[in-house]
Design a protein around this motif. Structure first.
Motif, short mmCIF file in Angstrom:
data_model
loop_
_atom_site.label_atom_id
_atom_site.label_comp_id
_atom_site.label_asym_id
_atom_site.label_seq_id
_atom_site.Cartn_x
_atom_site.Cartn_y
_atom_site.Cartn_z
N UNK A 101 0.72 -1.22 -0.07
CA UNK A 101 0.10 -0.07 -0.04
C UNK A 101 0.79 1.29 -0.02
N UNK A 102 1.89 1.06 0.99
CA UNK A 102 2.91 2.36 0.90
C UNK A 102 3.63 2.56 -0.47
N UNK A 103 3.93 1.55 -0.94
CA UNK A 103 4.46 1.63 -2.32
C UNK A 103 3.49 2.31 -3.45
N UNK A 104 2.47 1.84 -3.29
CA UNK A 104 1.28 2.37 -4.05
C UNK A 104 1.27 3.87 -3.96
N UNK A 105 1.20 4.44 -2.62
CA UNK A 105 1.34 5.89 -2.23
C UNK A 105 2.51 6.44 -3.04
N UNK A 106 3.59 5.87 -2.76
CA UNK A 106 4.83 6.43 -3.39
C UNK A 106 4.66 6.65 -4.74
N UNK A 107 4.00 5.41 -5.70
CA UNK A 107 3.98 5.64 -7.06
C UNK A 107 3.04 6.91 -7.48
N UNK A 108 2.01 6.89 -6.59
CA UNK A 108 1.32 8.21 -6.65
C UNK A 108 1.91 9.62 -6.64
N UNK A 109 2.69 9.47 -5.77
CA UNK A 109 3.71 10.99 -5.81
C UNK A 109 4.58 10.67 -6.97
N UNK A 110 5.24 9.96 -7.29
CA UNK A 110 6.15 9.76 -8.40
C UNK A 110 6.38 8.36 -8.97
N UNK A 111 6.24 8.26 -10.42
CA UNK A 111 6.23 6.90 -10.94
C UNK A 111 7.17 5.83 -10.51
N UNK A 112 8.38 6.40 -9.94
CA UNK A 112 9.45 5.62 -9.64
C UNK A 112 9.23 4.89 -8.26
N UNK A 113 8.08 5.27 -7.63
CA UNK A 113 7.95 4.80 -6.37
C UNK A 113 7.39 3.34 -6.52
N UNK A 114 7.09 2.73 -7.56
CA UNK A 114 6.66 1.52 -7.76
C UNK A 114 7.83 0.45 -7.90
N UNK A 167 1.46 -9.36 -7.64
CA UNK A 167 -0.17 -8.95 -7.37
C UNK A 167 -0.25 -7.66 -7.32
N UNK A 168 0.50 -7.04 -6.33
CA UNK A 168 0.19 -5.59 -5.74
C UNK A 168 0.85 -4.93 -7.01
N UNK A 169 1.96 -4.88 -7.59
CA UNK A 169 2.45 -4.34 -8.70
C UNK A 169 1.63 -4.42 -9.77
N UNK A 170 0.99 -5.44 -10.41
CA UNK A 170 0.07 -5.68 -11.37
C UNK A 170 -1.11 -4.59 -11.27
N UNK A 171 -1.55 -4.69 -9.95
CA UNK A 171 -2.68 -3.88 -9.79
C UNK A 171 -2.37 -2.39 -9.79
N UNK A 172 -1.41 -1.92 -9.45
CA UNK A 172 -0.98 -0.54 -9.58
C UNK A 172 -0.75 -0.26 -10.93
N UNK A 173 -0.24 -1.02 -11.71
CA UNK A 173 0.02 -0.61 -13.13
C UNK A 173 -1.30 -0.52 -13.87
N UNK A 174 -2.35 -1.44 -13.48
CA UNK A 174 -3.65 -1.78 -14.17
C UNK A 174 -4.44 -0.31 -13.74
N UNK A 175 -4.22 0.04 -12.53
CA UNK A 175 -4.98 1.07 -12.17
C UNK A 175 -4.51 2.54 -12.95
N UNK A 176 -3.11 2.37 -12.96
CA UNK A 176 -2.51 3.54 -13.75
C UNK A 176 -2.82 3.77 -15.13
N UNK A 177 -2.88 2.45 -15.69
CA UNK A 177 -3.49 2.54 -17.18
C UNK A 177 -4.71 2.86 -17.31
N UNK A 178 -5.62 2.49 -16.32
CA UNK A 178 -7.14 2.96 -16.60
C UNK A 178 -7.43 4.42 -16.51
N UNK A 179 -6.51 5.04 -15.51
CA UNK A 179 -6.68 6.42 -15.46
C UNK A 179 -5.88 7.44 -16.29
N UNK A 180 -4.73 6.80 -16.69
CA UNK A 180 -4.05 7.79 -17.77
C UNK A 180 -3.88 7.19 -19.01
N UNK A 181 -4.05 5.87 -19.25
CA UNK A 181 -3.86 5.24 -20.63
C UNK A 181 -2.60 4.66 -20.68
#
Length: 630
Positions: A101-114, A167-181
């Protein structure tokens, strides 16, 4: 579990000082390093990220926030191992999920957080799991049957944790794809020249040269620049370029460290180096151009997280060196010297970020071939009113990058203001030829063409600007001025009305509508527009002045007087305000007040011929009245 705790402390050793004092020392050092800029201006990207950003300015702290949540995610993952036997599997799973979850928050701040998920996986397998790559390779080569014992890794829940991380990483990438394409941002050749090179070899060589520059900035952060694009780093086009030595040096060091990290017989050394290299390399991967094109050549901000790995490796290196020499005091002095030198560099660099002028000029010695550096210095000088110096820097920016349309646009604007219209038109025409959808350049070209009395071309330029930027109130305003010059009053009013619809606080458009209606005798309509404008911009003294003129002509003297006085209070040094109030009093019959404001107006502007004439008429009238009284 006690053994695991001790092992973790060995891998991530606690500071020598007690935790409170360690935090205090680090905090004080940070304050000393950056105290010079705490009260500095908002500079460079701060303008868009903070000053002009209406929701919040937290975007300007993206790298710091990403690093914060990145490290919290990593520490949370470490906590999972401490809790795995204390409170059972559920507690351990909780910490792994919290880390994700904290990794997801880091990604939302900056992509390299993932990338923290990748670091956690490497840490789990190679550091905690003590996975010996050399041993495994040897067993594979000798077809050792003991490879079957690798199944013991599953006993520690490794596969389960890897499944959660994946699974967490795949989920983050999917959400990012849904939001930003899936489409990456559009970058130009000047942003990252190597990525546009036709030759794969040229791209590979230059990418690796960029890596070596980043490594050098970590080792010796002396050459620092706010922007490394636009020719700052010329492309390496041949292996005969002496800069390829930097590539060889980088990979010589990296390969040596990787071999030691994966193949050393010393397990402690292997795990420390793996952790340091993991922090150094993994967070840098999104900026490496390996997976997608990035919009920069070198960006110092992307080294913020990798610097953790650099510090780990440097500390381990000095520690290992001190064990093999008797000159421990010399080693300690060298370490202290490095810390003090880097503190001094931070203090100097922090001072350069106090203002845009200092920041931009500091880049000249680092990147003299960077057109953007010259452009920003020119823009800063133009904002301060030093047009002559600004022209020099804008010309240099265009010379360095002949397709730099923004520099052409700004230079054309200054030349327009200096009435050098022919060259201004040439520059702006070239800018729109290079970038046909550059709306601002089309508008400025229209202004120049209007000044040259080329009205049809000017109208076409304004229309083209609006085609490329539908919501462009300033362009509608200038189009209205063109129509007013052509006596196309209805078209002018419509254009200005469009400007005010798009930008209700567009004072100039409102004023021009009032003045045009006033001059054409439509006093009632002018009054209505003036009241509408003041309702939207109640403190605009120019609107008060224009409406006061209309009300005076409509013989609404009291209301007109109130608006004149309010406008004068807001701008007491405007000669025309006093002069027109004097005219009002003159008409109204308040001759003493008229005389007073005529005199104030002439003190402020002795050259105003209309005021002189009216004042002369008033004086003759007063003299005639005095003679009659006598």
């Amino acid at each position: 579990m006690a053994e695991l705790d001790a092992d973790l402390d060995h891998i991530l050793p606690s500071p020598v000082l007690p935790p409170f004092w360690a935090k205090l020392v680090v905090g004080l050092v940070a304050i000393v390093c950056f105290a010079r800029s705490y009260d500095g201006d908002f500079v460079f990207d701060d303008s868009e990220a903070i000053v002009n950003n209406k929701v919040a300015g937290v975007v300007g702290r993206a790298d710091l926030l990403c690093a914060l949540f990145f490290l919290l995610s990593f520490l949370g993952y470490c906590k999972a191992f401490r809790e795995s036997t204390k409170e059972g599997t559920y507690s351990s799973t909780f910490w792994v999920l919290l880390s994700i979850f904290l990794g997801a928050v880091a990604m939302l701040c900056k992509e390299q957080g993932i990338t923290v998920l990748g670091l956690n996986a490497v840490f789990d397998i190679l550091v905690i799991g003590k996975f010996n790559v050399l041993e495994i390779v040897q067993k594979v080569l000798h077809k050792d049957k003991s490879l079957e014992n690798l199944g013991m890794l599953r006993n520690g829940g490794l596969l389960f944790r890897m499944t959660l991380l994946t699974s967490g990483g795949a989920g983050m990438l999917y959400v990012r794809w849904r939001i930003m394409g899936t489409g990456p941002p559009a970058f130009t050749e000047v942003d990252n020249p190597a990525s546009f090179a036709d030759s794969v070899l040229v791209r590979a060589i230059n990418y690796n040269y960029y890596y070596s520059l980043n490594a050098w900035l970590l080792l010796c952060p002396w050459w620092l620049c706010f922007d490394w694009s636009m020719g700052c780093i010329p492309l390496i086009k041949s292996v005969s370029d002496w800069r390829v030595i930097a590539l060889a040096a980088l990979w010589f060091c990296l390969i040596g460290l990787i071999c030691q990290a994966l193949c050393s017989e010393d397990g402690h050394k292997r795990r420390i180096l793996t952790l340091g290299l993991g922090f150094l390399v993994i967070p840098f991967l999104p900026a490496s151009n390996l997976f997608f094109r990035v919009g920069f050549v070198v960006a110092e901000r992307v080294l913020y997280l990798p610097s953790v790995g650099y510090c780990v490796l440097l500390t381990f290196g000095f520690g290992a060196l001190s064990k093999h020499t008797k000159k421990k005091k010399l080693i300690a002095a060298v370490v202290l010297g490095i810390v003090l030198i880097n503190m001094l560099r931070c203090v100097v660099r922090s001072g350069q970020w106090r203002s845009e002028e200092q920041l931009f000029r500091s880049a000249l010695s680092v990147c003299p071939l960077n057109a953007k550096v010259h452009y920003n210095i020119g823009k800063n000088l133009a904002d301060k009113g030093n047009q002559t110096a600004a022209i020099r820097y804008y010309r240099e920016a265009v010379r360095l990058n002949p397709k730099y349309v923004h520099a052409m646009n700004n230079l054309g604007n200054i030349l327009k203001e200096r009435n050098e219209l022919q060259e201004a038109e040439e520059l702006l025409s070239l800018a729109v030829q290079i970038q046909p959808d550059f709306a601002a350049a089309w508008m400025n070209l229209g202004i120049v063409q209007n000044s040259l009395k080329r009205f049809e071309a000017a109208e076409q330029s304004y229309r083209t600007a609006i085609k490329h930027r539908r919501k462009y109130p300033d362009c509608y305003y200038n189009l209205g001025r063109l129509y007013a010059d052509l006596n196309r009053h209805v078209d002018a009013l419509n254009a200005w009305r469009n400007a005010t619809v798009l930008k209700p606080e567009h004072s100039l458009a409102w004023n021009n509508m009032i003045i045009l209606l006033d001059n054409t005798g439509n006093l009632a309509q002018a009054e209505a527009v003036g009241r509408e404008a003041l309702g939207l911009i109640p403190n605009d003294h120019s609107l008060m002045f224009s409406l006061a003129n209309v009300l005076g002509k409509s013989q609404k003297y009291k209301e007109s007087e109130a608006l004149f006085l309010k406008a004068i209070k807001a701008n007491p040094n405007a000669a025309s305000y006093h002069g027109n109030l004097a005219v009002l009093y003159h008409r109204w019959g308040h001759l003493d007040l008229a005389k007073k404001h005529y005199e104030i107006s002439l003190q402020l502007d002795p050259t105003a011929s209309g005021t002189k004439e009216n004042y002369g008429l008033l004086r003759r009238k007063l003299e005639q009245m005095q003679k009659k009284d006598v």
